[in-house]
Every structure is written in structure tokens, then in C-alpha cells.
Write an enzyme that holds these catalytic residues in place. Structure first.
Site: not given
Ligand SMILES: *Cc1c(COP(=O)(O)O)cnc(C)c1O
Length: 376
Positions: A50, A175
Site C-alpha cells: 500500500r 490537470d
Molecule cells: C477522465 C478524466 C478524469 C478522471 O480520471 P479517472 O481516471 O476516470 O478517475 C479527470 N480529468 C480529466 C480531464 C479526465 O478526462
């Protein structure tokens, strides 16, 4: 490790193995627990999976190199990486999020902030004055950008946002799922943390759920993000880590192909009589085009959105008629996907006739022919 070009880092990413067999790809160690050194209880290496295990080393090192990060942690999903960052904030913190952003994060934030002592607001981050006005002095701890953003692929100016965030004593989190480190490295523009849904382009084969968080520096905040992974138990699994590493080795090729096809497709869509509008940062008509030219290198990404004439019902007819484009959610895989976004995120002010297209690596002519047939 010498600093290679990203293509080389990726292609060779899994080869830095010290396996005694000489195997060119490291084995998958499934162990959840590891022997202690013969004396005492001080653990220097691995202890319990973990907290990490050998198979995380290469994918984390590869991502760290690509993003120019000080440290990287892989998580069981993009959402677990992103929520680990928000949950590292002190109670009473305020965060600013874009209006155009991943809907899952929007949904989670709404419920989490109602239950916990966290405040957030959404700002139009394409407008820096609007962004500055959203800062609450002394309270804003995170400015969160997603660029290009879902599902209009707006560009947010990372350097300018970092400046606004830092002047307010806040961190900038980016992101980078849609751009990928092949096209953009947010830390080099001043971002503090980068997060990814590795489920998308990084893995690229729609068969692994994974997330990543990376930091420009290892400080107390980052320690709390790592603590959250370790103690929430949101580490990536062993098989998934091996699949992710395999997928990442072709990231540059897949992203390059998707960018080229997306550009061809978006340009062709401009001329189609059934298409009302095209959102693609590679088009000079897109509001983020100039910024994309400064902030992205090598392409404008593989994501295109179009508005179909005739409203939601006509858009639904298109997704029902495509054969090459698969009607499914998600993005960044080798196969092309099509989806009417409002059906997925009805509370996000997405146009009801917006189709989101995730361009895969099929022949661009097949993708265009198929979409043209479906558009009618
Ligand atoms: C899919 C996505 C997420 C979430 O990720 P998961 O792997 O589905 O938990 C976050 N940000 C963006 C831009 C995404 O396309």
C-alpha cells in the site's frame, strides 16, 4: 539518468531493469509484503505494497522525467489522484476551478464541499480579470486549471494563472490529461502540481484505470498528498502499473497520430453543411488558438467537439449511425470514440447538440468517411 528527448525516454521507459535474469522488461511482483533486513525493524526498502512496490518505480520515474517534476505518485484512478490533492488542503480553504472542466471533479467537489469545510468557486479562466476577481485573499489555496478543457478545449494561460495564484499565496494545479506531457509540461510554465487521468492517453488502450500526481517540489503539502495515497489505500495495482508502463511506451506515437488526424478532421468539419460549429484549438477560429501555439508544442491534441445542426435528436442520430467511431465515454484510447456530452453532464451548460470526438489512431480518411456517412 541522462536527459533524452521524450520519445527516447518513453520508448525505453521500461528497460532500466536490474532483474538478475536480464529480462528486458521488469517482472510483475505481486507481493504485498517484503522481508525485513535480518536485524531489527528499521525498513529501508519496500515494506507493504500500500506504501509502494517495485513496479511503480519505472512508470513514476518516466512520468517524472517527462513532466520535469521533482516527484510523482501513481494512483488507482485520476479521481483518486485529484481528490488526494484537494484533501491535502487545510479546513476552511478556498479553491478556484474553471467553468469548463472535467465533470466528475465538478460533481465530487459539490458534495465534498457541502460535507467538509471547503469552499470553491468557478471562474472563466480564459478571462484573467475574472480569474483575479475570484481569488479570496488569505483563503484561496488552490487555483485549478484543466487545459485544454472539457469539452470546449479552451486554453488557460498556465504562466499567468501561476502568477495570479502565487501572488495570492496559492498553488496552481493543472490537470494535464488532455494535453499529455508530449504536448505541454505545465510545471515548466510555473504550475506547482500536475495531475493526470492516466486512464486516458498515458495508458492509451482503454484497459487500465489509473491516475498520477506530480509536484514541482517536495514540501509539506506534497507530503500530505503522498500520505493520502498511502492511508486512503489509493495506490495503483501491480498489474495496472505494468500495463500502464507498456501503454506509455508508445505515447508519443499515439499522441502524434491523434493530433494530425484531429487537425485534418476539424478542418474538414468546418466545411460540412450539417456542422454548426467546431471546437478545436488547432483552428485559428478557436479562442484558445494563439495561446495553444505558445503553450503546446507538437500539436493541439486529439480532442475535437462539434455542434450538429438539428439539435440533440439529430446529434443522437449521428452517434447511432457511426461504425468506426464507437459510441462510448472516455478519451485518449487508440480507438475513436463519439459522445453527446450533455447526456453525460446535464448540469455543465454544454450545448445539447455538442458531440465530443476522441480521435484515435485509425486512418484519418476512414474516420472522416464514417462521420460524413453518419452526418448524412
Ligand atoms: C477522465 C478524466 C478524469 C478522471 O480520471 P479517472 O481516471 O476516470 O478517475 C479527470 N480529468 C480529466 C480531464 C479526465 O478526462
Amino acid at each position: 539518468m541522462p536527459r533524452y528527448l521524450p520519445d527516447t525516454t518513453l520508448a525505453q521507459g521500461a528497460c532500466e531493469t536490474h532483474d538478475p535474469t536480464g529480462a528486458i522488461i521488469p517482472p510483475i511482483h505481486l507481493a504485498t509484503t517484503f522481508l525485513r533486513p535480518s536485524e531489527g525493524y528499521s525498513q529501508t526498502g519496500w515494506s507493504y505494497s500500500r506504501y509502494g512496490y517495485p513496479g511503480l518505480e519505472q512508470p513514476e520515474a518516466t512520468l517524472r522525467t517527462l513532466e520535469g517534476a521533482a516527484d510523482c505518485r501513481l494512483f488507482s484512478s485520476g479521481m483518486s489522484a485529484m481528490t488526494a490533492v484537494i484533501m491535502a488542503l487545510k479546513p476552511g480553504s478556498h479553491c478556484v476551478f474553471p467553468i469548463d472542466m472535467y465533470h466528475g471533479m465538478r460533481t465530487w467537489l459539490k458534495r465534498y464541499s457541502a460535507q467538509q469545510n471547503l469552499k470553491f468557486s468557478h471562474a472563466d479562466m480564459t478571462d484573467l480579470e475574472c480569474m483575479r476577481a475570484a481569488i479570496i485573499p488569505g483563503q484561496t489555496s488552490i487555483v485549478w486549471a484543466e487545459t485544454p478543457s472539457n469539452p470546449h478545449w479552451y486554453l488557460y494561460d498556465i504562466a499567468a494563472l501561476a502568477d495570479i495564484a502565487h501572488k495570492a499565496g496559492a498553488r496552481l494545479v493543472v490537470d494535464n490529461t488532455v494535453a499529455t506531457p508530449v504536448l505541454s509540461q505545465p510545471l515548466s510554465f510555473g504550475a506547482d502540481i500536475v495531475v493526470h487521468s492516466a486512464t486516458k492517453y498515458l495508458n492509451g488502450h482503454s484497459d487500465v484505470l489509473a491516475g498520477a500526481a506530480m509536484t514541482a517540489r517536495t514540501d509539506d503539502f506534497w507530503e500530505q498528498v503522498c500520505f493520502n495515497r498511502d492511508y486512503h489505500g489509493s495506490v495503483l495495482g501491480q498489474f495496472q502499473a505494468a500495463l500502464l508502463m507498456r501503454g506509455m511506451r508508445t505515447l508519443h506515437l499515439r499522441v502524434g497520430r491523434a493530433c494530425a488526424s484531429a487537425m485534418t478532421l476539424a478542418t474538414a468539419c468546418l466545411e460540412h453543411p450539417k456542422v454548426e460549429k467546431v471546437y478545436y484549438p488547432g483552428l485559428p477560429s478557436h479562442p484558445g488558438h494563439d495561446l495553444a501555439k505558445r503553450q503546446m508544442t507538437g500539436g493541439f491534441g486529439g480532442m475535437v467537439s462539434i455542434l450538429v445542426k438539428g439539435g440533440a435528436s439529430e446529434a443522437d442520430r449521428v452517434t447511432a449511425r457511426t461504425r468506426v467511431w464507437k459510441p462510448a465515454t472516455s478519451l485518449g484510447g487508440v480507438e475513436s470514440l463519439i459522445e453527446r456530452r450533455e447526456a453525460i453532464e446535464p448540469n455543465s451548460h454544454v450545448e445539447p447538440n455538442l458531440l465530443r470526438l476522441s480521435v484515435g489512431i485509425e486512418a484519418a480518411s476512414d474516420l472522416i468517411d464514417d462521420l460524413w456517412t453518419a452526418l448524412g
